[in-house]
Design a protein around this motif. Structure first.
Motif, PDB file in Angstrom:
ATOM      1  N   HIS A 118      57.494   1.516  -8.699  1.00 55.81           N
ATOM      2  CA  HIS A 118      58.035   1.031  -7.439  1.00 55.81           C
ATOM      3  C   HIS A 118      58.203   2.198  -6.462  1.00 55.81           C
ATOM      4  N   ARG A 148      50.475  -3.821  -2.265  1.00 49.26           N
ATOM      5  CA  ARG A 148      51.374  -4.804  -2.864  1.00 49.26           C
ATOM      6  C   ARG A 148      51.812  -4.326  -4.243  1.00 49.26           C
ATOM      7  N   THR A 150      54.883  -5.091  -7.576  1.00 48.24           N
ATOM      8  CA  THR A 150      55.405  -6.261  -8.274  1.00 48.24           C
ATOM      9  C   THR A 150      56.327  -7.048  -7.345  1.00 48.24           C
ATOM     10  N   GLY A 151      56.193  -8.371  -7.370  1.00 49.19           N
ATOM     11  CA  GLY A 151      56.997  -9.194  -6.482  1.00 49.19           C
ATOM     12  C   GLY A 151      56.479  -9.132  -5.052  1.00 49.19           C
ATOM     13  N   ALA A 152      57.401  -9.215  -4.114  1.00 44.46           N
ATOM     14  CA  ALA A 152      57.007  -9.273  -2.700  1.00 44.46           C
ATOM     15  C   ALA A 152      56.963  -7.901  -2.046  1.00 44.46           C
ATOM     16  N   ASP A 153      57.344  -6.868  -2.783  1.00 45.79           N
ATOM     17  CA  ASP A 153      57.433  -5.538  -2.182  1.00 45.79           C
ATOM     18  C   ASP A 153      56.056  -4.918  -1.982  1.00 45.79           C
ATOM     19  N   SER A 154      55.992  -4.005  -1.011  1.00 45.42           N
ATOM     20  CA  SER A 154      54.751  -3.288  -0.733  1.00 45.42           C
ATOM     21  C   SER A 154      55.100  -1.871  -0.309  1.00 45.42           C
ATOM     22  N   ARG A 158      51.455   1.969  -5.898  1.00 46.67           N
ATOM     23  CA  ARG A 158      50.439   1.136  -6.537  1.00 46.67           C
ATOM     24  C   ARG A 158      49.443   2.026  -7.291  1.00 46.67           C
TER      25      ARG A 158
END
Length: 412
Positions: A118, A148, A150-154, A158
């Motif tokens: 993250h 992008r 995990t989930g809606a986070d960006s 990555r």
């Protein structure tokens, strides 16, 4: 080559199966060592089937072979992907609580870490200190891609695309210990191919563009660590893996896609051959050739200047848009009024883009060919740069120049 592929316990572990396939298809002998947490995401059966080698994460398996010493000692290369925050910390502090961390301590060859986590974890001072420690000891640590999570986070964190990790690993094995990924964490949008403007259901106005240069640019940007979006008009070659593809056909469709992509693009490369004009009227039925009527007269209207609009949108955004770098392409021919570079210099000033890549085109030049020769002009006033060779080599030079402009030249 004997490669140890260490797999950390992150959701991105599933992508590493593609990286393993790239290594094995290139003829390398790969031993996969997943952490215990990694096996919760991808089971050992998958790694054994794809590698053709037994898989374990315990120092108590194969004790008679002394695997915790032998694997690292014999490896020509160790690749860790995904390198989680926990795994980076254990590697930096020299822990040896499983087979993978033991192998890292025994590694005599180059070691490559491909982080994935993250954004806050990647940016935490502890993680950054661990990365610097590993680099100071000679390990190569890639910058994570931005996108992008995990989930809606960006955001940054990555896992780089498998192809980019593979290329970095090959560079490391070839002794290129100073390789770098100048576009790591950047989003690059590239337009490629030629637009087609319909006359009727079966005919169109088009051009000779094959899309080879745009695809080569996408590969070079991907290999430089970028998250790549390819706006693909008509192309004679397939898009490369590891990039987002947005198909378009006409100049108006390309304009819509380009403006939609502009907001989150750090770099926009307009390499597509966009039709300057389109038919004013598109027939719903095939235009017939008749002996009892006059030949049709086709009226053309001008297409929008997408490059100019991208510059205008960037400039209108004020300080928030000044980090965006815009690269135009000029396919030019000289005439009695001026040579190719004279027209290109004028275009660079007129459009206001940051870089302009200039082609001297003709019936047997550039379009559809595997080689190219360009001059890169910069609005910053830097000296023109020439690049020639295969389109892959030219693309590498262009991407390198873009990296330099982003990291060393302030955009005005």
């Amino acid at each position: 080559m004997r490669i140890v592929l260490g797999v950390g316990g992150g959701i991105a572990a599933y992508k590493v199966a593609s990286l393993l396939r790239l290594f094995t298809e290139a003829g390398h002998n790969v031993t996969v060592i997943p952490t215990e947490a990694a096996t919760r995401f991808v089971g050992t059966a998958t790694w054994e089937a794809l590698s053709g080698n037994p898989v374990s994460n315990s120092v108590f398996d194969g004790v008679h072979q002394v695997n915790h010493v032998r694997l690292g000692h014999e490896a020509d290369l160790v690749v860790i992907a995904p390198a989680t925050a926990d795994l980076l910390a254990r590697a930096a502090t020299g822990q040896a609580d499983d087979l993978l961390t033991n192998t890292l301590l025994m590694a005599h060859g180059p070691v490559l870490f491909a982080p994935a986590m993250h954004t806050e974890m990647w940016q935490h001072p502890a993680t950054q200190a661990n990365v610097e420690t590993l680099r100071s000891r000679g390990a190569a640590v890639l910058e994570p891609a931005t996108g992008r999570l995990t989930g809606a986070d960006s955001g940054p964190g990555r896992l780089p695309e498998p192809e980019a990790i593979f290329d970095a690993a090959l560079a490391l094995m070839q002794g290129q210990t100073d390789f770098q990924m100048p576009l790591a964490g950047r989003t690059v949008t590239i337009s490629a191919g030629g637009t087609r403007e319909p006359l009727d259901p079966v005919r169109f106005l088009g051009n000779r563009s094959s899309g080879k240069q745009g695809v080569a640019l996408a590969v070079a940007a991907r290999n430089a660590g970028a998250t790549v979006r390819l706006l693909a008009a008509h192309m004679d070659v397939p898009p490369p893996p590891g990039v987002e593809v947005v198909p378009v056909e006409t100049a108006l469709q390309l304009r819509e896609a380009a403006l939609a992509a502009a907001g989150d693009s750090d770099v926009f490369i307009m390499s597509a051959a966009v039709a300057d004009f389109r038919p004013a009227v598109v027939s719903d039925t095939k235009i017939k050739k008749r002996d009892d009527s006059a030949d049709p007269v086709i009226t053309l209207v001008r297409n929008p200047d997408i490059l100019q609009e991208l510059v205008d949108v960037r400039n209108a955004a004020g300080p928030a848009g000044q980090h965006r770098l815009i690269v135009g392409f000029a396919a030019e021919t000289g005439d009695s009024q001026g040579d190719v570079l004279a027209y290109a210099e004028a275009k660079l000033q007129r459009k206001g883009c940051d870089l302009l890549v200039v082609n001297h085109v003709g019936s047997d030049k550039v379009f559809g060919q595997d080689t190219n020769s360009v001059v890169i002009l910069s609005r910053s006033g830097s000296e023109p740069q020439e690049a020639a060779g295969t389109k892959a080599e030219v693309s590498a030079a262009i991407i390198s120049r873009i990296g330099y402009e982003l990291n060393h030249v302030a955009l005005n």
